[in-house]
Every structure is written in C-alpha cells, then in structure tokens.
Design a protein around this motif. Structure first.
Motif, PDB file in Angstrom:
ATOM      1  N   PRO A  75       0.131   8.343  39.084  1.00  0.00           N
ATOM      2  CA  PRO A  75       0.398   9.331  40.143  1.00  0.00           C
ATOM      3  C   PRO A  75      -0.794   9.498  41.076  1.00  0.00           C
ATOM      4  O   PRO A  75      -1.946   9.558  40.624  1.00  0.00           O
ATOM      5  N   SER A  76      -0.535   9.565  42.355  1.00  0.00           N
ATOM      6  CA  SER A  76      -1.581   9.936  43.308  1.00  0.00           C
ATOM      7  C   SER A  76      -1.803  11.445  43.200  1.00  0.00           C
ATOM      8  O   SER A  76      -0.965  12.176  42.697  1.00  0.00           O
ATOM      9  N   GLY A  77      -2.932  11.902  43.707  1.00  0.00           N
ATOM     10  CA  GLY A  77      -3.217  13.330  43.651  1.00  0.00           C
ATOM     11  C   GLY A  77      -4.081  13.688  42.457  1.00  0.00           C
ATOM     12  O   GLY A  77      -4.248  12.902  41.524  1.00  0.00           O
ATOM     13  N   PRO A  78      -4.618  14.915  42.467  1.00  0.00           N
ATOM     14  CA  PRO A  78      -5.602  15.339  41.452  1.00  0.00           C
ATOM     15  C   PRO A  78      -4.964  15.866  40.168  1.00  0.00           C
ATOM     16  O   PRO A  78      -5.007  17.054  39.881  1.00  0.00           O
ATOM     17  N   ASN A  79      -4.339  14.982  39.399  1.00  0.00           N
ATOM     18  CA  ASN A  79      -3.785  15.381  38.110  1.00  0.00           C
ATOM     19  C   ASN A  79      -4.835  15.097  37.040  1.00  0.00           C
ATOM     20  O   ASN A  79      -5.116  13.937  36.736  1.00  0.00           O
ATOM     21  N   PRO A  80      -5.457  16.121  36.453  1.00  0.00           N
ATOM     22  CA  PRO A  80      -6.590  15.902  35.539  1.00  0.00           C
ATOM     23  C   PRO A  80      -6.255  15.013  34.353  1.00  0.00           C
ATOM     24  O   PRO A  80      -7.071  14.182  33.952  1.00  0.00           O
ATOM     25  N   PHE A 293       0.888  32.463  28.187  1.00  0.00           N
ATOM     26  CA  PHE A 293       0.821  31.259  29.016  1.00  0.00           C
ATOM     27  C   PHE A 293       0.551  30.045  28.111  1.00  0.00           C
ATOM     28  O   PHE A 293      -0.520  29.935  27.508  1.00  0.00           O
ATOM     29  N   VAL A 294       1.540  29.158  28.026  1.00  0.00           N
ATOM     30  CA  VAL A 294       1.414  27.924  27.242  1.00  0.00           C
ATOM     31  C   VAL A 294       1.588  26.735  28.183  1.00  0.00           C
ATOM     32  O   VAL A 294       2.489  26.721  29.019  1.00  0.00           O
ATOM     33  N   GLY A 295       0.694  25.759  28.068  1.00  0.00           N
ATOM     34  CA  GLY A 295       0.772  24.575  28.918  1.00  0.00           C
ATOM     35  C   GLY A 295       0.443  23.314  28.139  1.00  0.00           C
ATOM     36  O   GLY A 295       0.569  23.279  26.907  1.00  0.00           O
ATOM     37  N   HIS A 296       0.009  22.299  28.864  1.00  0.00           N
ATOM     38  CA  HIS A 296      -0.235  20.991  28.254  1.00  0.00           C
ATOM     39  C   HIS A 296      -1.634  20.478  28.562  1.00  0.00           C
ATOM     40  O   HIS A 296      -2.181  20.732  29.635  1.00  0.00           O
ATOM     41  N   ASP A 297      -2.167  19.723  27.598  1.00  0.00           N
ATOM     42  CA  ASP A 297      -3.356  18.886  27.751  1.00  0.00           C
ATOM     43  C   ASP A 297      -4.663  19.690  27.792  1.00  0.00           C
ATOM     44  O   ASP A 297      -4.728  20.771  28.374  1.00  0.00           O
ATOM     45  N   VAL A 298      -5.681  19.111  27.180  1.00  0.00           N
ATOM     46  CA  VAL A 298      -7.012  19.709  27.178  1.00  0.00           C
ATOM     47  C   VAL A 298      -7.847  18.996  28.236  1.00  0.00           C
ATOM     48  O   VAL A 298      -8.227  17.838  28.077  1.00  0.00           O
ATOM     49  N   THR A 299      -8.086  19.677  29.324  1.00  0.00           N
ATOM     50  CA  THR A 299      -8.931  19.189  30.413  1.00  0.00           C
ATOM     51  C   THR A 299     -10.053  20.199  30.619  1.00  0.00           C
ATOM     52  O   THR A 299     -10.086  21.250  29.953  1.00  0.00           O
ATOM     53  N   ALA A 314      -2.537  25.185  24.460  1.00  0.00           N
ATOM     54  CA  ALA A 314      -2.267  23.924  25.149  1.00  0.00           C
ATOM     55  C   ALA A 314      -1.742  22.924  24.132  1.00  0.00           C
ATOM     56  O   ALA A 314      -2.299  22.790  23.034  1.00  0.00           O
ATOM     57  N   ILE A 315      -0.668  22.251  24.488  1.00  0.00           N
ATOM     58  CA  ILE A 315      -0.119  21.191  23.640  1.00  0.00           C
ATOM     59  C   ILE A 315      -0.770  19.902  24.105  1.00  0.00           C
ATOM     60  O   ILE A 315      -0.552  19.442  25.226  1.00  0.00           O
ATOM     61  N   SER A 316      -1.591  19.339  23.242  1.00  0.00           N
ATOM     62  CA  SER A 316      -2.482  18.261  23.650  1.00  0.00           C
ATOM     63  C   SER A 316      -1.983  16.896  23.180  1.00  0.00           C
ATOM     64  O   SER A 316      -1.454  16.752  22.077  1.00  0.00           O
ATOM     65  N   GLN A 317      -2.149  15.902  24.052  1.00  0.00           N
ATOM     66  CA  GLN A 317      -1.966  14.505  23.676  1.00  0.00           C
ATOM     67  C   GLN A 317      -3.250  13.775  24.060  1.00  0.00           C
ATOM     68  O   GLN A 317      -3.935  14.158  25.003  1.00  0.00           O
ATOM     69  N   ASN A 355      -9.814  26.803  18.240  1.00  0.00           N
ATOM     70  CA  ASN A 355      -9.924  25.455  17.667  1.00  0.00           C
ATOM     71  C   ASN A 355     -10.125  24.399  18.761  1.00  0.00           C
ATOM     72  O   ASN A 355      -9.735  23.246  18.583  1.00  0.00           O
ATOM     73  N   LEU A 356     -10.743  24.828  19.867  1.00  0.00           N
ATOM     74  CA  LEU A 356     -11.009  23.862  20.948  1.00  0.00           C
ATOM     75  C   LEU A 356     -11.877  22.721  20.439  1.00  0.00           C
ATOM     76  O   LEU A 356     -12.903  22.954  19.799  1.00  0.00           O
ATOM     77  N   PRO A 357     -11.474  21.471  20.707  1.00  0.00           N
ATOM     78  CA  PRO A 357     -12.293  20.341  20.251  1.00  0.00           C
ATOM     79  C   PRO A 357     -13.578  20.226  21.060  1.00  0.00           C
ATOM     80  O   PRO A 357     -13.652  20.688  22.182  1.00  0.00           O
TER      81      PRO A 357
END
Length: 357
Positions: A75-80, A293-299, A314-317, A355-357
């Motif tokens: 994807p173009s654009g600033p997707n972390p 607030f629940v979202g995705h990915d650890v950035t 955050a649901i992380s992959q 439990n942040l890595p």
C-alpha cells in the motif's frame, strides 16, 4: 515507485565473526565433526538460525547461476505496519543475496481496484514471484490469475483473495483476530451498556471484512446489550478516520467501545481526544478514557497510545515473520519445494500496556 534491494552475500566468514569463532570451527559444526565444545556448537547454530543461513542451499543457487526477482506490491501512504514489513525486507539483504534473490517493492493504492490491478499487470513477465496486499475485487482477482497463467508465483500477503488462483496466503486468521477484538471490547466495557463503533480501511479488503465478521459474531452472541454501529471506512488514512469517527462520536454520546480494524490509528486517537461533544465541553477531557479502544499491531504509535492509556489493547502480528514467510514461500514455490506450513503460520498476540514487548 519501485525500490530494489541489492544486498551483499552472507558467507561462512560472517557466521564465524558473529559467533566469535574461527572459520574452521564453523565448518566442523556444519559437518557435525568432533572436537567442538557444546556451548560453542550452540553459539554457532544460534548465529546460523538467527540469519536463516543455509550454506548448502546458497552454494547450490550460486553454482546454478540462477538469479530470481520477487516483487512486493504494498500500500502507498504512511501505514506503519506495512512500513515495518518493508523494513524487514531490507534487513533480509544478506539472506536474499546468498540465494541470488532481489526484492522490489511497488507502492500502489490498494484501495483502488483499477490501480492495484494495473500494478499487478505491469509485473507480468518481469518477476519470478509476486507478493501482494490484495483487495478482494474481480479486477484484482483477474490480474492475479493472469500472473499465475503467465508462470509467476503469487502469494497474497496480510489480505487474501481466496477465490483467485494465488498459490498461497501469508497472514493471520483474520476471523479469529476479529473475534478476539470482540471479546476484548465486550469484557473491558464490563457492565456498561451503549454503542460500539468500528473503523475500517475498507470492507473490500478481505482481512478487514473477515475481522469485522468475527467481531460482529462475538458481539451478537456474547454481548447483545452492546449495539454495534455501521462500519466507517477511513481508507487507513488518519485525517479521514478522524473526521468520520469525530462525526460519529458527536452524534452518539453513548459510545462505550471502539474497534479500529486497520490503520488510521492517529486519526482515531485524535477523534477520541476531542473535548467537544454536541458543542459542549466534556469536563475538559476527551472520550479517550471513557471509550474502550482496541486496535491492531504494535508500532511506535500504538505503543505510545497503550502507555498513555488511550488504547486498551492491540492485536499483534509479527511483521518480520510475515516478510520472511512471504519470501520463503515464494522461493519454495519457485524451486518446486514443499512449503513448511507450520513455520510459515502467522500467530496473533494480545498486547496491553503491562505486557508491551
């Protein structure tokens, strides 16, 4: 716009230097010869595994003189999260070079089926393999099938098009991820009643559609007292997501939960922090401490929001695993070798502030 990664080859000398041993010691470990202390063997094997180094495979590729070219359509654009995948591809430079592989990243608007299909069509006859973050659309499906018919190995990455003839999908079980998000929102809201908002990039992206499906399953069966509002499509853009969610928050004072399905996280957080609702100041605070607030990915961004208490989970992959898996799968397909499905299976993790890595 395309960027080609042209790395230097990883050698046995590199492994020896990283493990802090001699080249002869590495050779003895590789050939299971005696005379090497167990802790040294472990150190050498750890360096080999850490770099995914396969000297015999690399030597065979070099001897055959067979170079291969893979393209990642991103994807173009600033997707972390997508930027993390691209960064990990860059970190694989030595591994790629040892196998005479080059990887090109192609940025395109994955939310526009015509643009995405055109980017795929432009790669026909030009690559041995293509990994694509795909929109589930007939035009994109046709472009994937044309690539396959032309002999290109195609892997869908993060977002699948299962009705196409793509060879493999690399990504998480998105229905399970959505169900996990639903369970988190419902349990964290607790005994409160009210509405739940959903912000997605596009329901045309299979991963987003499946996450929403899983989320709604859990909300309907386990938390029927929470009303789920119609999905907002922010195209993973911060400004658009902020505007759409801000408008929804201003019209629904009873929103108690929020599921952000994709990116646009900065915009979502800004909307939650808006101190004005229906032209009235909310005790000089926004909704960020009132809405689960629940979202995705650890950035870097979601890490900060979790630490601040704005984001609850955050649901992380693992983006590194996805980058490596996509390349390994494409290489196995190109060689006609079996895919190690357990190795390439992408897991999900629930990450919260404590439990942040």
């Amino acid at each position: 716009m395309a960027e080609t990664l042209t790395p230097t080859a990883l050698t046995l000398k590199d492994i020896a230097r990283e493990a802090g041993v001699s080249l002869a010691t590495v050779d003895r470990v590789l050939h299971n010869r005696p005379g090497v202390r167990p802790d040294t063997v472990r150190r050498v094997k750890a360096a080999i595994e850490r770099n995914a180094f396969q000297p015999h495979v690399a030597a065979a590729e070099l001897a055959r003189g067979r170079a291969r070219r893979f393209a990642f359509v991103m994807p173009s654009g600033p997707n972390p999260f997508m930027q993390q995948i691209e960064a990990y591809l860059g970190e694989m430079s030595a591994w790629l070079a040892a196998r005479r592989l080059s990887v090109e990243t192609v940025a395109t608007d994955v939310f526009d089926p015509s643009a995405l299909a055109a980017s795929l069509e432009a790669l026909s006859g030009d690559c041995d393999g293509v990994a694509v973050v795909a929109l589930d659309h007939p035009g994109v499906r046709a472009a994937i099938n044309d690539l396959v018919d032309a002999g290109t190995k195609v892997v869908t990455l993060v977002s699948d098009v299962p009705s196409s003839r793509r060879h493999h999908y690399v990504g998480i079980d998105n229905i399970a991820a959505g169900r996990t998000a639903g369970a988190l929102v419902g349990r964290l809201v607790g005994q409160r009643s009210g509405k739940v908002a959903i912000v997605a990039g596009s329901q045309g992206l299979r991963d987003h559609a499946e996450r929403i499906f899983g989320f709604n399953q859990v909300m309907a069966t386990e938390f029927p007292d929470l009303g789920v509002l119609p999905v907002l499509e922010g195209r993973d853009e911060d400004d658009r997501s902020e505007q759409l969610l801000g408008r929804l928050l201003r019209s629904h004072a009873d929103i108690v939960g929020l599921y952000n399905v994709g990116a646009g996280t900065q915009g979502v957080a800004k909307a939650l922090n808006d101190k004005v609702l229906n032209d009235k100041v909310l005790n000089e605070v926004g909704r960020d401490k009132q809405v689960v607030f629940v979202g995705h990915d650890v950035t870097a961004l979601t890490r900060r929001l979790l630490l601040q208490g704005v984001m609850d989970a955050a649901i992380s992959q693992n983006p590194g695993h996805e980058a490596r898996a996509a390349v390994r799968v494409l290489l196995a397909l190109a060689r006609g070798e079996p895919i190690l499905r357990e190795q390439e299976k992408i897991r999900i993790d629930i990450v919260m502030r404590d439990n942040l890595p």
